[in-house]
Design a protein around this motif. Structure first.
Motif, PDB file in Angstrom:
ATOM      1  N   THR A  93      27.416  73.046  42.731  1.00  0.00           N
ATOM      2  CA  THR A  93      27.248  73.257  41.418  1.00  0.00           C
ATOM      3  C   THR A  93      25.898  72.252  40.630  1.00  0.00           C
ATOM      4  O   THR A  93      25.849  72.723  39.788  1.00  0.00           O
ATOM      5  N   GLY A  94      25.425  71.487  41.702  1.00  0.00           N
ATOM      6  CA  GLY A  94      24.363  70.684  40.979  1.00  0.00           C
ATOM      7  C   GLY A  94      24.959  69.827  39.944  1.00  0.00           C
ATOM      8  O   GLY A  94      23.940  68.993  39.369  1.00  0.00           O
ATOM      9  N   LEU A  95      26.266  69.635  39.768  1.00  0.00           N
ATOM     10  CA  LEU A  95      26.669  68.417  38.676  1.00  0.00           C
ATOM     11  C   LEU A  95      27.251  67.454  39.500  1.00  0.00           C
ATOM     12  O   LEU A  95      27.720  67.556  40.693  1.00  0.00           O
ATOM     13  N   ALA A  96      27.544  66.091  38.894  1.00  0.00           N
ATOM     14  CA  ALA A  96      27.927  64.999  39.659  1.00  0.00           C
ATOM     15  C   ALA A  96      29.516  65.193  39.542  1.00  0.00           C
ATOM     16  O   ALA A  96      30.386  64.607  40.230  1.00  0.00           O
ATOM     17  N   ASP A  97      30.168  65.582  38.689  1.00  0.00           N
ATOM     18  CA  ASP A  97      31.818  66.023  38.503  1.00  0.00           C
ATOM     19  C   ASP A  97      32.072  67.287  37.598  1.00  0.00           C
ATOM     20  O   ASP A  97      31.009  67.902  36.987  1.00  0.00           O
ATOM     21  N   ALA A  98      33.323  67.065  37.529  1.00  0.00           N
ATOM     22  CA  ALA A  98      33.698  68.417  36.564  1.00  0.00           C
ATOM     23  C   ALA A  98      33.479  68.485  34.993  1.00  0.00           C
ATOM     24  O   ALA A  98      33.938  69.195  34.355  1.00  0.00           O
ATOM     25  N   ILE A  99      32.575  67.676  34.691  1.00  0.00           N
ATOM     26  CA  ILE A  99      32.398  67.466  33.112  1.00  0.00           C
ATOM     27  C   ILE A  99      31.037  67.011  32.729  1.00  0.00           C
ATOM     28  O   ILE A  99      30.394  66.017  33.631  1.00  0.00           O
ATOM     29  N   LEU A 100      30.724  67.423  31.577  1.00  0.00           N
ATOM     30  CA  LEU A 100      29.135  67.287  31.212  1.00  0.00           C
ATOM     31  C   LEU A 100      28.965  66.914  29.645  1.00  0.00           C
ATOM     32  O   LEU A 100      29.904  67.862  29.031  1.00  0.00           O
ATOM     33  N   ASN A 101      28.520  65.985  29.366  1.00  0.00           N
ATOM     34  CA  ASN A 101      28.714  65.391  27.809  1.00  0.00           C
ATOM     35  C   ASN A 101      27.113  65.623  27.440  1.00  0.00           C
ATOM     36  O   ASN A 101      26.254  65.342  28.110  1.00  0.00           O
ATOM     37  N   GLY A 102      27.149  65.911  26.006  1.00  0.00           N
ATOM     38  CA  GLY A 102      25.856  65.894  25.397  1.00  0.00           C
ATOM     39  C   GLY A 102      25.933  65.738  23.821  1.00  0.00           C
ATOM     40  O   GLY A 102      27.015  66.315  23.260  1.00  0.00           O
ATOM     41  N   LYS A 158      34.633  66.632  50.593  1.00  0.00           N
ATOM     42  CA  LYS A 158      34.934  67.637  49.395  1.00  0.00           C
ATOM     43  C   LYS A 158      33.806  67.495  48.264  1.00  0.00           C
ATOM     44  O   LYS A 158      33.421  68.413  47.320  1.00  0.00           O
ATOM     45  N   LEU A 159      33.877  66.129  47.889  1.00  0.00           N
ATOM     46  CA  LEU A 159      32.877  65.853  46.486  1.00  0.00           C
ATOM     47  C   LEU A 159      31.432  66.321  46.786  1.00  0.00           C
ATOM     48  O   LEU A 159      30.910  66.873  46.009  1.00  0.00           O
ATOM     49  N   ASN A 160      30.907  66.099  47.887  1.00  0.00           N
ATOM     50  CA  ASN A 160      29.571  66.320  48.572  1.00  0.00           C
ATOM     51  C   ASN A 160      29.436  67.981  48.367  1.00  0.00           C
ATOM     52  O   ASN A 160      28.301  68.504  48.051  1.00  0.00           O
ATOM     53  N   GLU A 161      30.355  68.506  48.942  1.00  0.00           N
ATOM     54  CA  GLU A 161      30.245  70.018  48.874  1.00  0.00           C
ATOM     55  C   GLU A 161      30.329  70.615  47.347  1.00  0.00           C
ATOM     56  O   GLU A 161      29.427  71.500  47.307  1.00  0.00           O
ATOM     57  N   ALA A 162      31.070  69.946  46.423  1.00  0.00           N
ATOM     58  CA  ALA A 162      31.014  70.394  45.210  1.00  0.00           C
ATOM     59  C   ALA A 162      29.800  70.256  44.519  1.00  0.00           C
ATOM     60  O   ALA A 162      29.290  70.972  43.763  1.00  0.00           O
ATOM     61  N   LYS A 163      29.298  68.886  44.914  1.00  0.00           N
ATOM     62  CA  LYS A 163      28.004  68.674  44.102  1.00  0.00           C
ATOM     63  C   LYS A 163      26.861  69.654  44.493  1.00  0.00           C
ATOM     64  O   LYS A 163      26.168  69.992  43.611  1.00  0.00           O
ATOM     65  N   ALA A 164      26.784  70.005  45.715  1.00  0.00           N
ATOM     66  CA  ALA A 164      25.862  70.821  46.245  1.00  0.00           C
ATOM     67  C   ALA A 164      26.039  72.201  45.845  1.00  0.00           C
ATOM     68  O   ALA A 164      25.060  72.931  45.277  1.00  0.00           O
ATOM     69  N   PRO A 204      20.583  76.257  35.021  1.00  0.00           N
ATOM     70  CA  PRO A 204      22.132  76.924  35.113  1.00  0.00           C
ATOM     71  C   PRO A 204      22.561  76.467  36.477  1.00  0.00           C
ATOM     72  O   PRO A 204      21.960  76.338  37.380  1.00  0.00           O
ATOM     73  N   LEU A 205      24.011  76.213  36.212  1.00  0.00           N
ATOM     74  CA  LEU A 205      24.604  76.050  37.438  1.00  0.00           C
ATOM     75  C   LEU A 205      24.848  77.394  38.200  1.00  0.00           C
ATOM     76  O   LEU A 205      24.468  78.464  37.656  1.00  0.00           O
ATOM     77  N   LYS A 206      25.246  77.375  39.551  1.00  0.00           N
ATOM     78  CA  LYS A 206      25.534  78.540  40.098  1.00  0.00           C
ATOM     79  C   LYS A 206      26.641  79.315  39.360  1.00  0.00           C
ATOM     80  O   LYS A 206      27.582  78.846  38.693  1.00  0.00           O
ATOM     81  N   ASP A 207      26.752  80.669  39.700  1.00  0.00           N
ATOM     82  CA  ASP A 207      27.498  81.417  38.994  1.00  0.00           C
ATOM     83  C   ASP A 207      28.930  81.076  38.867  1.00  0.00           C
ATOM     84  O   ASP A 207      29.658  80.842  40.151  1.00  0.00           O
ATOM     85  N   GLU A 208      29.600  80.853  37.767  1.00  0.00           N
ATOM     86  CA  GLU A 208      31.200  80.455  37.777  1.00  0.00           C
ATOM     87  C   GLU A 208      31.965  81.740  37.540  1.00  0.00           C
ATOM     88  O   GLU A 208      33.312  81.612  37.597  1.00  0.00           O
TER      89      GLU A 208
END
Ligand SMILES: [Zn+2]
Ligand SMILES: [Zn+2]
Lengths: 292, 325, 292, 325
Positions: free
Chosen positions: C110-119, C102-108, C24-28
């Motif tokens: 959320t644990g995600l690489a960017d704003a979208i996840l495919n699967g 800013k990117l590093n902050e967001a990655k830390a 799970p990501l951090k709470d959104e």
């Protein structure tokens, strides 16, 4: 109908027909009723001068209603008009009481077989097909014959790869032909669908007045839709709408300028400019077809 | 309806005698009269017009809910709004996906205000076209239900181009490469009806009508007396048997003896059966065939006379049959 | 990104990947900030109960914002999610000052690489592709990586003939990537044009909030467009509009219900109904493709 | 612009010295500064932003009237209205038919109120799409002129789906089977710009800009100070040389030394020359090629890093190059 030669018959035999002699219809204008004055600005007008001005009031640019023959005269090269599909003639498909009598009256008054006239023309040397409605024939109402002739104009355009130009004026569908008249909306639209596939251009010129099923079918399906200035164009008539919404309609409602603003027509073109505009549209829409 | 059919109906009605409502009784009487006279009167026909307008008749959404296992209403024209008077969506009927569209009337005053009594605006016709194209894209048959007194004759409808919206539908429906099956449920009023009725096959419910103008409109224009509507209705030849004899429709869907409103499930079942039968035929054909046949069918509509042989020549020439040169 | 296995790489090697373990990501959600009460109706809520209710307020049906991982959990069959395209990673294409930080902050965060996840997923046994945005990653802003991943989801759908389901949430384009971010609008739309030709269905689920370039591209291009109840969806943000028109916006402006009424979405579907609805849409849109 | 080009400009300017307006003088000074410093400052760039917004710059309709012998403006989206802020029509350029569309700003307050300062509404984008499809149907090339601060951020624009309108254009423009050539005339503002800028070839006028956000918007969001717009403008890299170096545009159209507003005819002639050159290339291709190339071009937009080789594999696989299994 003896007025116009039957071109289609001759086309089948392969003979090139001679240009047809056209005879003016009886006056379609409101001019006479208004005692020789413009119904819009009330200026006194001389009929000869008015005709020289293409039946447009020199004072206020009011566009008088004109006959198919006058349209041919104003918009095509002299002597090039060749009627076709005049062999299509009206019957009484649902046996509606009194329809024959009404038809005979309209035929006598106009010298036409029904509310539409088809022909090949040239516009400054460019070949095209005209299909012209007249309001004088039972209010330009659309029955089986108008639908068939319009359809033939469209399909002939496809066959001969010629642009088709429709001039509309109508009070709506011809109720005396019942469901057959309603079906003309689908029929003419299907013919336009066929044109779409063939990429033959269709230009529509909306003239005063155009209403009902005609507006809800081919009148709104031109690749380019032109209106004469000040024409009334709509689906439901103003009186019907007023009785539905129980209030007065705003000034200019359903006029050409209103339709332009509402996004339903491409341009308003004065009668004096129309021939040049149609020629330009043919040039810009037929280029690819000519290359082939 | 021939004599035997009427006979059969009377038997059906008599077997329903226990439930006998006033409706059924009066219908029974009407049909017996028909039988004895051998032909219907304008007053008979008028009763059927009133039946077509009966506010308890099954509506589009009711028919859909009867004939599908699952249905999702899809909204909006993607340009201006969502018209509650013309609805549509996708459903599964016996597990097969079908797109449905249709006019939607209300059952009571409140619903009718929301549904505008089934008088659709341009956005309704544009939504219908959008859903028809969606159906075509995914290869689903399209079934339409017509039930409207007409397109709405109001200021806003004109401003937003009701004429354009209907016209575009007529053209685009002709081109659809899917089976299109249409049912006139109740009122088939003029341009508003045909705007979603360009089908490969068109059916009318037994007590529906389909006309270029309302009988009242015709009476007030031609007879200058709207109360003469029953006479106008008879003259307009707007009922299923008339249209079937003209070749304008393809069949008549039987209603229960007292009229469709007396048994929605029975009416819907008949509609479903017709859809299945039509699909059996139409799904044999390619998309191109379906579009071509639909187009040719409507191109042939109309009755006129002409010089010997020229019509045949004209169509032969255009459709490449017996091409000479 | 180490969080999700790199599926695409394995796809190339032809090996079938094992289902991915998702964390799970951090709470959104706005939940915590609101001190354990619903921001809409102010009812006190228990977090466990709220989660069991799919993060929908049991009192007023307020739909809390949720993370991609929660969407996967609520909408797909357990253990079927297999991430792909995680190898696509963000750079600083125009050298925008401070972007990396800013990117590093967001990655830390959320644990995600960017704003979208495919699967790849399954929905009651039906195969599909999910592409899920998250607002927590720099406001769901759309840069080159989100555009590329979304495009890969769409093109993979074409390749594998699988329906694609997009979950949108975004504040708009990512200005730190300048013109490249604007180009993502055209890029993702071109991928959808490609889908159109292939007749592979695209379903869009609009969630709170969806704004800017995302609304003006793929969010509005679904074959079917669903919105969660009460989501805010628009092109320009409310504050920008208020400052343009200099008046207060009406109640409910840009909410899902507003968009439904204005004709821009097909249906509003509650989170509890969504999985069933998506399954139904797949059944009704894939029938022809399955026949082939 | 390299040193030689700047040198050439200065010579041009000096040869124009007799007509010397204040504009030219100040431009001359600016360019000389650039030359001496070897590179531009944010303030230099900002002057060019102001130049892009200069209300005397040639507008879409002016450029069209300069480069065509005959032009007919075509109006309306066929669903809601006609947007005076986004115009279009068909013209003959050296006798060849071309469809033009573009944002239209006014020259003065009155015109700008009518034109909404070139901020278009959804009906503008829908008209543009209609005309693009009309061009495609009749095989005409499409030329678009971009000159807008953005799509209108107003209540009515949202109500009528400005997002949907732009989105649809992006998708449909990708599919057009005709040459599409785009020119950023002045302001290329965000979604409102790209909504008509999906072209096979995209050019920017020398003093135009093209950006994901206005410099003022960027400054107020990121620096919380709109007056820092010049810095933001520099950081956003929104000017022709930047975009050319990114491979996002295909060329830069020279303006007269004082800026496009000082000589409309000269600017228009340069645009016309570019259209002719581009058409020479593009008209060699089939419609399918044009659509495919345009689509592939935009599919490749964006900068990111990824694991070795995977991107190439991905596109190879999808576009059937080097297919393995
Ligand atoms: Zn006058
Ligand atoms: Zn709550």
């Amino acid at each position: 109908m003896a007025l116009f030669s039957n071109l289609l018959g001759r086309m089948f035999s392969g003979k090139k027909p001679a240009p047809t002699q056209v005879v003016p219809l009886k006056d379609e204008r409101t001019f006479v009723a208004q005692k020789h004055s413009c119904p819009a600005c009330h200026t006194h007008l001389d009929e000869g001068e008015l005709e020289r001005n293409l039946f447009v009031c020199p004072q206020c640019s009011h566009h008088f209603r004109i006959t198919p023959v006058e349209r041919i005269k104003f918009l095509s090269d002299p002597g090039t008009f060749q009627e076709f599909s005049s062999e299509v003639q009206t019957t009484n498909p649902i046996g509606f009481p009194g329809y024959e009598a009404k038809l005979n009256e309209a035929k006598a008054a106009t010298g036409l077989a029904d509310a539409i006239l088809n022909g090949f023309v040239q516009i400054d040397g460019r070949k095209a097909i005209f299909s012209i409605m007249t309001f004088k024939f039972m209010g330009g109402s659309m029955g089986s014959v108008a639908g068939e002739k319009l359809t033939r104009a469209l399909l002939t355009g496809i066959e001969k790869r010629l642009p088709v130009i429709l001039f509309t004026t109508s009070g709506g569908m011809r109720m005396q032909e019942g469901i057959f008249s309603l079906m003309q909306m689908a029929k003419t639209s299907a013919a336009i669908a066929q044109m779409e596939l063939s990429q033959i251009p269709l230009f529509v010129v909306l003239t005063d007045p155009t209403y009902g099923g005609v507006t809800a079918s081919f009148a709104m399906l031109g690749d380019v839709i032109i209106a004469e200035p000040g024409a009334s164009i709509g689906f439901a008539g103003p009186r019907v709408i007023e009785s539905t919404i129980r209030q007065k309609l705003p000034e200019g409602f359903q006029k050409s300028e209103f339709l332009l603003q509402k996004g339903f027509i491409d341009a308003i073109v004065s009668r004096a400019e129309l021939k040049k505009t149609l020629g330009f549209l043919i040039d810009t829409h037929m280029a690819r077809l000519k290359v082939r | 309806m021939d004599q035997t059919e009427i006979q059969k109906k009377i038997q059906e009605l008599q077997s329903l005698a226990e439930k006998s409502s006033v409706d059924i009784q009066s219908d029974l009487k009407r049909l017996q009269e028909k039988l004895s006279e051998g032909r219907v009167t304008p007053q008979d026909l008028w009763k059927r017009v009133l039946l077509a307008r009966n506010s308890d008749r099954p509506t589009t959404l009711e028919v859909i809910s009867h004939i599908t296992e699952q249905f999702l209403e899809l909204h909006g024209d993607r340009v201006f709004g969502d018209d509650p008077a013309l609805v549509g969506g996708v459903g599964l009927m016996d597990g097969r996906p079908i797109t449905f569209i249709g006019h939607q009337k209300g059952r009571n005053m409140k619903e009718n205000i929301r549904r505008n009594y089934g008088w659709a605006h341009p956005e309704g016709y544009r939504k219908a076209l959008r859903l028809a194209h969606e159906a075509e894209k995914f290869g689903r048959p399209l079934v339409t239900f017509i039930d409207t007194a007409g397109a709405y004759p109001g200021l806003a409808a004109e401003e937003r181009g009701i004429g354009e919206a209907i016209a575009r539908n007529l053209k685009e429906f002709a081109l659809l490469k899917i089976p299109v099956i249409c049912f006139i449920l109740g009122e088939g009023g003029s341009g508003g009806a045909i705007g979603i009725a360009v089908g490969n096959e068109v059916f009318m419910l037994e007590n529906s009508y389909y006309s270029v103008i309302s009988p009242e409109g015709c009476a007030s224009i031609l007879m200058r007396d709207p109360s003469k509507a029953p006479e106008a209705a008879a003259q307009l030849k707007m009922q299923p048997q008339d249209l079937l004899s003209f070749g304008v429709i393809d069949g008549i869907i039987p209603e229960p003896p007292g009229g469709a409103h007396t048994d929605h499930a029975y009416t819907a079942a008949n509609i479903k059966q017709q859809i299945l039968e039509s699909l059996k035929r139409l799904e044999q054909k390619t998309g191109e065939q379906l579009a071509r046949e639909r187009m040719t069918k409507f191109l042939a509509m109309g009755r006129f006379v002409e010089e010997e042989g020229s019509k045949q020549n004209f169509f032969q020439r255009l459709f490449g049959l017996n091409k000479k040169n």
